[in-house]
Design an enzyme around this catalytic site. Structure first.
Site, mmCIF file in Angstrom:
data_model
loop_
_atom_site.group_PDB
_atom_site.id
_atom_site.type_symbol
_atom_site.label_atom_id
_atom_site.label_comp_id
_atom_site.label_asym_id
_atom_site.label_seq_id
_atom_site.Cartn_x
_atom_site.Cartn_y
_atom_site.Cartn_z
ATOM 1 N N ASN A 48 -7.494 -4.340 5.015
ATOM 2 C CA ASN A 48 -8.448 -4.060 5.899
ATOM 3 C C ASN A 48 -9.193 -4.141 6.795
ATOM 4 O OD1 ASN A 48 -7.873 -1.247 6.189
ATOM 5 N ND2 ASN A 48 -9.230 -1.012 3.613
ATOM 6 N N ASP A 70 2.647 5.096 5.139
ATOM 7 C CA ASP A 70 3.088 4.246 6.068
ATOM 8 C C ASP A 70 1.964 3.041 6.224
ATOM 9 O OD1 ASP A 70 -0.072 4.501 4.943
ATOM 10 O OD2 ASP A 70 -0.795 5.548 5.921
ATOM 11 N N HIS A 71 2.445 2.656 5.593
ATOM 12 C CA HIS A 71 2.997 0.694 4.883
ATOM 13 C C HIS A 71 3.904 0.026 4.951
ATOM 14 C CE1 HIS A 71 -1.890 0.341 5.368
ATOM 15 N NE2 HIS A 71 -1.842 1.705 4.970
ATOM 16 N N TYR A 113 -7.850 -3.508 -2.458
ATOM 17 C CA TYR A 113 -7.451 -2.607 -2.405
ATOM 18 C C TYR A 113 -9.518 -2.878 -0.559
ATOM 19 C CZ TYR A 113 -7.556 1.826 0.682
ATOM 20 O OH TYR A 113 -7.114 2.987 1.662
ATOM 21 N N ASN A 167 1.036 -1.452 -0.429
ATOM 22 C CA ASN A 167 0.415 -0.117 -0.362
ATOM 23 C C ASN A 167 1.159 1.645 -0.213
ATOM 24 O OD1 ASN A 167 -1.420 2.103 0.799
ATOM 25 N ND2 ASN A 167 -3.269 1.161 1.913
ATOM 26 N N GLU A 209 -3.887 1.281 -3.098
ATOM 27 C CA GLU A 209 -4.370 3.317 -3.116
ATOM 28 C C GLU A 209 -3.144 3.650 -3.388
ATOM 29 O OE1 GLU A 209 -4.830 5.628 0.464
ATOM 30 O OE2 GLU A 209 -3.991 3.812 1.639
ATOM 31 N N ASP A 213 -3.870 -4.759 0.118
ATOM 32 C CA ASP A 213 -4.739 -4.637 2.116
ATOM 33 C C ASP A 213 -5.663 -4.773 2.135
ATOM 34 O OD1 ASP A 213 -5.429 -3.472 4.002
ATOM 35 O OD2 ASP A 213 -4.888 -1.243 2.974
#
Length: 377
Positions: A254, A358-359, A213, A111, A139, A252
């Site tokens: 989630n 941030d991943h 995603y 991501n 993303e 991802d």
């Protein structure tokens, strides 16, 4: 562990962090990009989780500190957090990985929280070092198919699923191997526009690769209903595919499947998107279908099976100093049809590849005939 700090005399606001003696599987290399990466500006069209900290006052203090480029506090951070993952906030300058296992294909999922943003923070250095056969990006936030000679030269077969909303979501499968077919829809979903940019399915001779995603349940769980609709139709879809060929589901997802897959599980339970009863049960029903689902195959969360006790994460919020504290979520993963497990040779979280997003990426190597050959399972 030895921690050495260097300062650049002509630019005192910058620092470089070096670590020596880290375990080989998570070794941080000898130098880091010497620039301060500030947290991204707040975006209203994307929902990120807040890892609950120890107390409100601690949150307030770290949030205040995060708004200032304090070299002194960053410089004194431990090289490894309490959960065993590194705490670097920019990508290593020198990125090296173990050679690919002979007879396998290497798959990577990441991501990137905007291709445009990640490209300015070392994205291509990671891709070059990892050199995956298939790269899934989630993303991406692209509005049209990127014209990128670097990616095109490495991956001649690219599929970009682009959201109906501008600069939102986005999923891509970049491959060195030509797929037999490609699809970007989720069959049966009542709102196809909401699915755009969230799923790509590519068919190879002996498997399907499904890149997702997955829909977020929203701040305050305001879109949990939409997440449940996604899960209902996706579960049916992946189980139907598995009846034809084994499936590699990556991206991802989630969801933090169990309490060990996020920090502060108790305080987040049924309050934070990604860790609710509805979401975790839907995921478990894919791994281990209920008895009423006759003739449906099982799936395996590969990294968790190989690391049953590790509290390692793939997402660390830029806020509240979460990276330093080891407060994260494991959201990015590989889930494969049970009959593929014996073909998997490696699956690891690239814990040091943080800062471009941030991943962090996750990689898996599996016997190459699954993608390139005519093996039937």
């Amino acid at each position: 562990m030895i921690l050495l700090i260097t300062r650049l005399s002509h630019k005192p606001q910058l620092s470089a962090l070096f670590t020596i003696g880290s375990p080989p599987s998570r070794q941080l290399h000898a130098s880091f990009l010497t620039r301060q990466i500030m947290p991204p500006k707040k975006k209203t069209d994307a929902v990120k989780r807040k890892a609950t900290s120890e107390s409100q006052s601690d949150n307030e203090a770290t949030q205040s500190a995060s708004k200032k480029a304090k070299v002194s506090s960053d410089s004194l951070e431990p090289a490894v957090a309490t959960n065993g993952q590194p705490t670097n906030k920019v990508l290593p300058v020198n990125i090296n990985f173990a050679p690919q296992i002979a007879g396998t294909v290497r798959l990577s999922t990441w991501n990137i929280c905007s291709l445009a943003s990640a490209s300015k923070k070392g994205f291509k250095f990671y891709v070059e070092a990892e050199d995956p056969d298939i790269l899934v990006l989630t993303e991406t936030k692209v509005n049209e198919v990127p014209v990128d000679p670097f990616l095109k030269s490495r991956f001649p077969h690219c599929t970009w699923a682009i959201s109906s909303k501008k600069s939102y979501s986005g999923t891509a499968v970049l491959s060195k191997h030509k797929p037999l077919s490609v699809d970007t829809k989720l069959p049966g979903h009542p709102d196809p526009s909401s699915v755009k940019g969230r799923i790509v399915t590519v068919e190879f001779p002996a498997c399907y690769i499904v890149a997702t995603y997955v829909t977020n349940a929203g701040q305050g769980l305001k879109t949990l209903k939409e997440k449940n609709t996604w899960n209902e139709h996706f579960t049916t879809y992946i189980q139907d595919l598995d009846k034809m060929k084994p499936v590699i589901w990556m991206g991802d997802l989630n969801v933090a499947p169990t309490a060990i897959d996020l920090a502060n599980a108790k305080s987040n339970w049924n309050k934070t998107p990604g860790y609710t009863k509805d979401e975790t049960e839907a995921f478990q029903n894919i791994l281990n279908p209920p008895e009423s689902a006759a003739g449906v195959g099982k799936f395996v969360d590969v990294w968790r099976q190989n690391h049953p006790e590790d509290k390692h994460y793939t997402y660390f919020s830029y806020r509240f100093n979460c990276r330093t504290k080891g407060l994260g979520w494991r959201l990015d993963m590989f889930v494969v049809s049970e009959r593929l497990v014996e073909k998997v040779k490696m699956c690891e979280i690239r814990s040091e590849i943080y800062g471009a997003s941030d991943h962090v990426p996750v990689v898996m190597e599996i016997e190459s005939d699954i993608v390139t050959g005519s093996q039937t399972l």
